[in-house]
Design a protein around this motif. Structure first.
Motif, short mmCIF file in Angstrom:
data_model
loop_
_atom_site.label_atom_id
_atom_site.label_comp_id
_atom_site.label_asym_id
_atom_site.label_seq_id
_atom_site.Cartn_x
_atom_site.Cartn_y
_atom_site.Cartn_z
N LEU B 12 0.81 -1.21 0.00
CA LEU B 12 0.00 0.00 0.00
C LEU B 12 0.85 1.27 0.00
O LEU B 12 0.57 2.23 -0.75
N ARG B 15 2.35 2.78 -3.22
CA ARG B 15 1.50 3.47 -4.20
C ARG B 15 1.88 4.96 -4.26
O ARG B 15 2.32 5.53 -3.25
N VAL B 18 1.04 7.84 -1.36
CA VAL B 18 0.71 7.27 -0.05
C VAL B 18 1.95 7.38 0.86
O VAL B 18 3.03 6.96 0.49
N PHE B 23 -4.39 0.30 10.39
CA PHE B 23 -5.61 -0.51 10.49
C PHE B 23 -5.95 -0.72 11.96
O PHE B 23 -5.06 -0.93 12.79
N VAL B 63 -17.02 6.15 3.07
CA VAL B 63 -15.60 6.47 2.93
C VAL B 63 -15.44 7.94 3.32
O VAL B 63 -16.15 8.80 2.79
N LEU B 65 -13.09 11.32 3.72
CA LEU B 65 -11.87 11.96 3.24
C LEU B 65 -11.64 13.24 4.04
O LEU B 65 -12.45 14.16 4.02
N ILE B 74 -7.75 9.22 4.05
CA ILE B 74 -8.95 8.53 3.57
C ILE B 74 -9.18 7.36 4.51
O ILE B 74 -8.25 6.58 4.79
N LEU B 75 -10.39 7.22 5.00
CA LEU B 75 -10.64 6.11 5.92
C LEU B 75 -12.01 5.52 5.67
O LEU B 75 -12.95 6.20 5.27
N THR B 76 -12.09 4.26 5.92
CA THR B 76 -13.37 3.56 5.81
C THR B 76 -13.32 2.32 6.68
O THR B 76 -12.27 1.97 7.24
N THR B 78 -14.88 -1.82 7.13
CA THR B 78 -15.57 -2.96 6.55
C THR B 78 -15.60 -4.07 7.58
O THR B 78 -14.57 -4.45 8.12
N GLY B 83 -9.76 1.00 8.27
CA GLY B 83 -8.47 1.29 7.67
C GLY B 83 -8.37 2.75 7.29
O GLY B 83 -9.36 3.39 6.96
N ALA B 84 -7.15 3.30 7.37
CA ALA B 84 -6.93 4.68 6.97
C ALA B 84 -5.65 4.77 6.17
O ALA B 84 -4.67 4.08 6.47
N ILE B 85 -5.69 5.61 5.13
CA ILE B 85 -4.51 5.82 4.29
C ILE B 85 -4.19 7.31 4.32
O ILE B 85 -5.07 8.15 4.12
N LYS B 87 -2.19 10.37 2.60
CA LYS B 87 -1.58 10.71 1.32
C LYS B 87 -1.01 12.11 1.36
O LYS B 87 -1.57 13.00 2.01
#
Lengths: 174, 90
Positions: B12, B15, B18, B23, B63, B65, B74-76, B78, B83-85, B87
């Motif tokens: 991840l 990318r 990122v 998590f 999601v 932002l 960005i987080l969501t 499931t 999880g959060a990314i 950037k």
């Protein structure tokens, strides 16, 4: 407001100098002035009833005493008449009190400012932010695939034990 | 044991843009972190996702932002996983 406050404040100087301010007593102290009131009222009653004046019975003196006691406890607001406020007096006092309140607020303003450290803040042009795309498709796909991959990875996590869970302490010695 | 998760996270942060990812589980505890992300943010990220999902309980998890001038998050969520990314926008 001045009346309520002056009742509790013991600042006698302000009321005796004659200056009218927010701490001036609106009512003159009844304890120090009741002798005048008492005399006037009792003479009033006696002059209205001259025929019973010569024969002062015990009943009469008792009634007079009750009357005097009552008169001593009465505050004749209309007779005092020293603080008849005119309309412009009201306005002046209103301005004065507003100025005082503003002064106090200004002095204590720094106390309120200390709490102003918010994480979220207003932005100058909100329509600019609200008009832009909520999230790029690339980012959306990235987070969805990442969370799905991580979820699958976590579901694979399992504890594989390599040693016995129950260890028999001390059994070997016995 | 958690090698698969490590692999996912390593992949991840390679990318473009990122700089970090994290998590958290259903209690907001950190499951894994890579790059520029603090383990202490796991609870906050989970709480934000949970609160946002409460706005429309019948819809699928949203999601979210978060963005400022030079970074975005960005987080969501499931299932039980959040999880959060992070950037970099530069």
């Amino acid at each position: 407001m001045g009346c309520c406050y002056s009742f509790f404040c013991k600042d006698e100087n302000s009321s005796q100098t004659g200056d009218v301010n927010e701490r001036t007593h609106l009512l003159i102290d009844p304890v120090s002035n009741n002798s005048n009131v008492q005399r006037v009222n009792s003479e009033d009653i006696l002059s209205r009833n001259p025929n019973i004046l010569p024969k002062k019975t015990d009943e009469q003196s008792a009634l007079t005493r009750i009357l005097q006691e009552t008169a001593a406890n009465v505050i004749d607001v209309a007779a005092l008449g020293t603080h008849n406020l005119q309309q412009h007096d009201y306005l002046e006092r209103m301005k004065l009190y507003n100025v005082r309140v503003q002064q106090i607020l200004n002095n204590s303003r720094h106390k309120f400012n200390k709490k102003g450290n918010c994480i979220l803040q207003d932005i100058p042009n909100p329509e600019k932010v609200l008009n832009c795309d909520p999230i790029a498709a690339e980012d959306l796909n990235l987070i969805i695939s990442a969370v799905a991959g991580a979820s699958a990875a976590i579901s694979d996590i399992k504890v594989d034990h390599k040693e016995d869970l129950v260890v028999p302490f001390g059994l070997l010695n016995s | 044991m958690e090698k698969k998760l490590e692999t996912v996270m390593e992949e991840l942060i390679t990318r473009p843009g990122v700089i970090g990812c994290i998590f958290a589980d259903h209690q907001g505890l950190c499951l894994g972190v890579k790059g520029k992300a603090s383990t202490e943010s796991a609870g906050i990220i989970h709480a934000m996702a949970e609160e946002a999902a409460r706005l429309e309980p019948k819809s699928k998890p949203p999601v979210i932002l978060l963005e400022n001038d030079n970074r975005s998050c960005i987080l969501t969520t499931t299932g039980t996983l959040t999880g959060a990314i992070f950037k970099s926008l530069n």
